[in-house]
Motif scaffolding. Sequence first.
Motif, mmCIF file in Angstrom:
data_model
loop_
_atom_site.group_PDB
_atom_site.id
_atom_site.type_symbol
_atom_site.label_atom_id
_atom_site.label_comp_id
_atom_site.label_asym_id
_atom_site.label_seq_id
_atom_site.Cartn_x
_atom_site.Cartn_y
_atom_site.Cartn_z
ATOM 1 N N ARG A 71 -15.471 23.128 32.461
ATOM 2 C CA ARG A 71 -14.518 22.165 31.882
ATOM 3 C C ARG A 71 -14.308 21.012 32.862
ATOM 4 N NH1 ARG A 71 -11.033 24.364 27.770
ATOM 5 N NH2 ARG A 71 -11.354 26.593 27.508
ATOM 6 N N HIS A 75 -14.158 21.700 26.130
ATOM 7 C CA HIS A 75 -14.706 21.484 27.480
ATOM 8 C C HIS A 75 -13.718 20.747 28.386
ATOM 9 C CE1 HIS A 75 -18.688 22.711 25.947
ATOM 10 N NE2 HIS A 75 -18.208 22.190 24.835
ATOM 11 N N ILE A 129 -14.500 28.543 25.456
ATOM 12 C CA ILE A 129 -15.570 27.561 25.407
ATOM 13 C C ILE A 129 -16.604 28.024 24.385
ATOM 14 C CG2 ILE A 129 -17.501 26.617 26.717
ATOM 15 C CD1 ILE A 129 -15.655 26.315 29.029
#
Length: 346
Positions: free
Chosen positions: A233, A274, A344
Amino acid sequence: MLPIFASHRQGRLLHQVITIDDSISADRALRLIRRGSTLHWEGDFQNAKQLLAALGRRLPAPSGGTFHDQRRHQAERVRVLNSLLVPLIDHRITLRRAPDVRTACREAYGAPDGERWVPLRELLGVIGAHQLRLRGVFVPALGERIHPHYSVFAPTRSEYADLVADCPLPTGNTAFDIGTGTGLLAAILSRRGLRRVVATDNNPRAIACARENLQRLQVNATIVETDLFPPGRADLIVCNPPWIPVPPTTLLDQAVYDADGRMLRAFLGTVREHLEPGGEVWLILSDLAERLELRERGELLEMFRAGGLQVAGRADVVPRHRRARDGETTSLWRLRSTGFVSTIGG
Ligand SMILES: C[S@@+](CC[C@H](N)C(=O)[O-])C[C@H]1O[C@@H](n2cnc3c(N)ncnc32)[C@H](O)[C@@H]1O
């Protein structure tokens, strides 16, 4: 003039290769191409350039019509002009008064591979790309030159870089530059003090180009060849996607044209997965697609909403380059997640 090869199907001439030289007139060359011939030039290189220019003058762009009409005309124009071929043997042009194009061809086509015939128009593009790569493009927002490779998006219209240089940063140290091209925006983010910058692109030529530029600029960024996002991220995710939502027709088109706005849609649809909590997305987008009636503003706002993003701000700039349309505006949209997403890819 010697016809070398011809093929017919159901009585229709499909393709004919004709060897021509300096004695041909542009009108006759155009007639031959329109009848389906490909022209192999065996005269003087500089005269071939003159012939190409004369053919171009005989195919003026239509003054009116829709974007699609103009694009169809342009595709036909390119088809006609690409019918004039010149010989290359191991990247050497075997014609009188021809320049040395070995380095330019190696950059565009890779290692020498014997004999090939290439459209003169394409070869002039390869030469131009080599010169641009050598010279570089000065980007005021960076205060340095960026050196684009063949078929990689060149920041000759770089006002959007000013937007990235001037926008207030969110908190945090990490940034992704999605679709990095030459690496320009990754370099600006790094120079602005972001400690971890990851740049991605799905075009191997862009990856090689970004690597070379960032090395030259002594920018410490990680470069990853991938579709959209790298693992992990980031606090800031920047993307300047191809902005015209119609299919690309050539390799050179791919950084600008994107069928149905696929990259934009996929980016906006998943970007918040993200993003670190409190992070920001900076989307750079020209409104050209809207001006050409290829997308409505409402569709873009709906993509934000569907991706769980809200608009936190917007900065606009009017491109100054000579090919900009009247009133065309490029925006940096600051987007934030409407809620934190914990998985994610989920
Ligand atoms: C308009 S160019 C922008 C280049 C650079 N960021 C800049 O601002 O100068 C768009 C870039 O997105 C890249 N791209 C297109 N689709 C992609 C995808 N699915 N994943 C990663 N990069 C992509 C293209 O190869 C191209 O380099």
